[in-house]
Design a protein around this motif. Structure first.
Motif, mmCIF file in Angstrom:
data_model
loop_
_atom_site.group_PDB
_atom_site.id
_atom_site.type_symbol
_atom_site.label_atom_id
_atom_site.label_comp_id
_atom_site.label_asym_id
_atom_site.label_seq_id
_atom_site.Cartn_x
_atom_site.Cartn_y
_atom_site.Cartn_z
ATOM 1 N N PHE A 113 0.846 -1.193 0.000
ATOM 2 C CA PHE A 113 0.000 0.000 0.000
ATOM 3 C C PHE A 113 0.873 1.230 0.000
ATOM 4 O O PHE A 113 2.059 1.172 0.341
ATOM 5 C CB PHE A 113 -0.940 0.030 1.214
ATOM 6 C CG PHE A 113 -0.232 0.001 2.554
ATOM 7 C CD1 PHE A 113 0.382 1.135 3.082
ATOM 8 C CD2 PHE A 113 -0.192 -1.168 3.291
ATOM 9 C CE1 PHE A 113 1.021 1.104 4.311
ATOM 10 C CE2 PHE A 113 0.450 -1.213 4.524
ATOM 11 C CZ PHE A 113 1.048 -0.070 5.030
ATOM 12 N N THR A 114 0.279 2.328 -0.395
ATOM 13 C CA THR A 114 0.866 3.648 -0.249
ATOM 14 C C THR A 114 -0.211 4.505 0.391
ATOM 15 O O THR A 114 -1.279 4.705 -0.194
ATOM 16 C CB THR A 114 1.268 4.254 -1.609
ATOM 17 O OG1 THR A 114 2.211 3.377 -2.242
ATOM 18 C CG2 THR A 114 1.897 5.630 -1.429
ATOM 19 N N LEU A 115 0.044 4.953 1.611
ATOM 20 C CA LEU A 115 -0.923 5.770 2.352
ATOM 21 C C LEU A 115 -0.263 7.066 2.801
ATOM 22 O O LEU A 115 0.963 7.144 2.955
ATOM 23 C CB LEU A 115 -1.461 5.007 3.564
ATOM 24 C CG LEU A 115 -2.293 3.755 3.260
ATOM 25 C CD1 LEU A 115 -2.622 3.006 4.546
ATOM 26 C CD2 LEU A 115 -3.559 4.115 2.509
ATOM 27 N N ILE B 183 3.701 6.782 2.708
ATOM 28 C CA ILE B 183 4.320 5.645 3.391
ATOM 29 C C ILE B 183 3.950 4.402 2.598
ATOM 30 O O ILE B 183 2.779 4.162 2.321
ATOM 31 C CB ILE B 183 3.809 5.510 4.845
ATOM 32 C CG1 ILE B 183 4.111 6.758 5.669
ATOM 33 C CG2 ILE B 183 4.363 4.242 5.500
ATOM 34 C CD1 ILE B 183 5.570 6.991 5.981
ATOM 35 N N LYS B 184 4.969 3.622 2.241
ATOM 36 C CA LYS B 184 4.759 2.400 1.466
ATOM 37 C C LYS B 184 5.210 1.205 2.294
ATOM 38 O O LYS B 184 6.319 1.216 2.836
ATOM 39 C CB LYS B 184 5.568 2.422 0.171
ATOM 40 C CG LYS B 184 5.167 3.498 -0.799
ATOM 41 C CD LYS B 184 6.047 3.446 -2.036
ATOM 42 C CE LYS B 184 5.704 4.584 -2.964
ATOM 43 N NZ LYS B 184 6.525 4.563 -4.168
ATOM 44 N N LEU B 185 4.378 0.184 2.342
ATOM 45 C CA LEU B 185 4.770 -1.037 3.038
ATOM 46 C C LEU B 185 6.017 -1.626 2.394
ATOM 47 O O LEU B 185 6.933 -2.068 3.093
ATOM 48 C CB LEU B 185 3.619 -2.059 3.012
ATOM 49 C CG LEU B 185 3.929 -3.403 3.659
ATOM 50 C CD1 LEU B 185 4.253 -3.239 5.144
ATOM 51 C CD2 LEU B 185 2.779 -4.373 3.463
ATOM 52 N N TYR C 241 2.450 1.182 12.647
ATOM 53 C CA TYR C 241 1.583 2.161 12.000
ATOM 54 C C TYR C 241 0.144 1.954 12.470
ATOM 55 O O TYR C 241 -0.324 0.821 12.553
ATOM 56 C CB TYR C 241 1.599 2.016 10.472
ATOM 57 C CG TYR C 241 2.921 2.335 9.829
ATOM 58 C CD1 TYR C 241 3.440 3.628 9.851
ATOM 59 C CD2 TYR C 241 3.650 1.349 9.184
ATOM 60 C CE1 TYR C 241 4.655 3.922 9.255
ATOM 61 C CE2 TYR C 241 4.865 1.645 8.578
ATOM 62 C CZ TYR C 241 5.363 2.926 8.621
ATOM 63 O OH TYR C 241 6.565 3.237 8.031
ATOM 64 N N GLY C 242 -0.539 3.055 12.740
ATOM 65 C CA GLY C 242 -1.971 3.034 12.981
ATOM 66 C C GLY C 242 -2.668 3.448 11.693
ATOM 67 O O GLY C 242 -2.235 4.401 11.042
ATOM 68 N N ILE C 243 -3.717 2.723 11.321
ATOM 69 C CA ILE C 243 -4.415 2.999 10.055
ATOM 70 C C ILE C 243 -5.908 3.143 10.325
ATOM 71 O O ILE C 243 -6.510 2.286 10.971
ATOM 72 C CB ILE C 243 -4.210 1.859 9.032
ATOM 73 C CG1 ILE C 243 -2.731 1.668 8.730
ATOM 74 C CG2 ILE C 243 -5.009 2.132 7.753
ATOM 75 C CD1 ILE C 243 -2.431 0.476 7.840
ATOM 76 N N SER C 244 -6.485 4.237 9.820
ATOM 77 C CA SER C 244 -7.941 4.409 9.884
ATOM 78 C C SER C 244 -8.411 5.140 8.639
ATOM 79 O O SER C 244 -7.608 5.602 7.828
ATOM 80 C CB SER C 244 -8.357 5.181 11.133
ATOM 81 O OG SER C 244 -8.153 6.565 10.976
ATOM 82 N N ASP D 2 -6.388 6.015 5.374
ATOM 83 C CA ASP D 2 -6.948 5.135 4.347
ATOM 84 C C ASP D 2 -8.342 5.646 3.989
ATOM 85 O O ASP D 2 -9.326 4.915 4.038
ATOM 86 C CB ASP D 2 -6.994 3.694 4.865
ATOM 87 C CG ASP D 2 -7.392 2.697 3.791
ATOM 88 O OD1 ASP D 2 -7.207 2.999 2.600
ATOM 89 O OD2 ASP D 2 -7.890 1.617 4.152
ATOM 90 N N LEU D 3 -8.397 6.911 3.651
ATOM 91 C CA LEU D 3 -9.656 7.607 3.395
ATOM 92 C C LEU D 3 -10.520 6.891 2.357
ATOM 93 O O LEU D 3 -11.737 6.837 2.489
ATOM 94 C CB LEU D 3 -9.358 9.042 2.958
ATOM 95 C CG LEU D 3 -10.477 10.059 3.030
ATOM 96 C CD1 LEU D 3 -11.024 10.199 4.443
ATOM 97 C CD2 LEU D 3 -9.994 11.409 2.535
ATOM 98 N N ASN D 4 -9.902 6.316 1.342
ATOM 99 C CA ASN D 4 -10.651 5.612 0.294
ATOM 100 C C ASN D 4 -10.930 4.150 0.631
ATOM 101 O O ASN D 4 -11.523 3.432 -0.158
ATOM 102 C CB ASN D 4 -9.909 5.701 -1.044
ATOM 103 C CG ASN D 4 -9.857 7.118 -1.542
ATOM 104 O OD1 ASN D 4 -10.780 7.889 -1.351
ATOM 105 N ND2 ASN D 4 -8.753 7.482 -2.171
#
Length: 157
Positions: free
Chosen positions: A12-14, A25-27, A71-74, A97-99
């Motif tokens: 991902f790229t977030l 940020i890319k995994l 990382y925290g993701i929402s 991760d808005l989308n």
């Protein structure tokens, strides 16, 4: 249901908000370098999510000593994350991760949370340096926290 252990983690790229602006940020940037802990959470400014990210912030050095980046993701915007982090002294890097593309890729969508819409479920993944999922957990409800003891045990292997 969350992706299974042994599965190749979707890249991902977030976006995250830094003092210099928005940053990608890319995994895949971690492959071969360090392990990654992904903590999906429903929404900023909610009680359980705030407590989780504050607790993780207070223990970040323990994860770093195990060779992990957390990382925290929402589904919140990076600007919401920035304000929430400042207000609560959260130091975990928060990814937007808005989308909902990453939330969907990891199969951790919580449908219609409290009638406000789809969010990330509360979930945790440990991804090895090889990009393979070493630990995966989606909690039964958004009020339940993942097992941080099991996350650390997976990192230590």
């Amino acid at each position: 249901m969350a992706l299974a252990v042994g599965t190749k983690a979707p890249d991902f790229t977030l976006k995250t908000k830094t003092a210099d602006g928005l940053k990608d940020i890319k995994l895949s940037d971690h492959l071969g370098k360090d392990q990654v802990v992904l903590l999906f959470f429903p929404l900023a400014y909610t009680g359980v999510c705030t407590q989780e990210m504050c607790d993780i912030s207070n223990g970040l050095s323990g994860y770093a000593s195990l060779g992990a980046t957390v990382y925290g993701i929402s589904v919140d915007s990076p600007f919401t994350h920035e304000a929430w982090a400042k207000a609560n002294k959260i130091t975990v890097t928060l990814l937007s991760d808005l989308n909902k593309t990453t939330t969907k890729a990891y199969d951790v969508v919580f449908l219609n949370l409290a009638g406000v819409g789809d969010t990330s479920a509360r979930a945790a993944f440990v991804i090895g340096k090889d990009g393979v999922i070493k630990y995966a957990e989606q909690t039964p409800t958004p009020k339940d926290l993942p097992s941080f003891e099991k996350i650390k045990a997976a990192l230590a292997k």
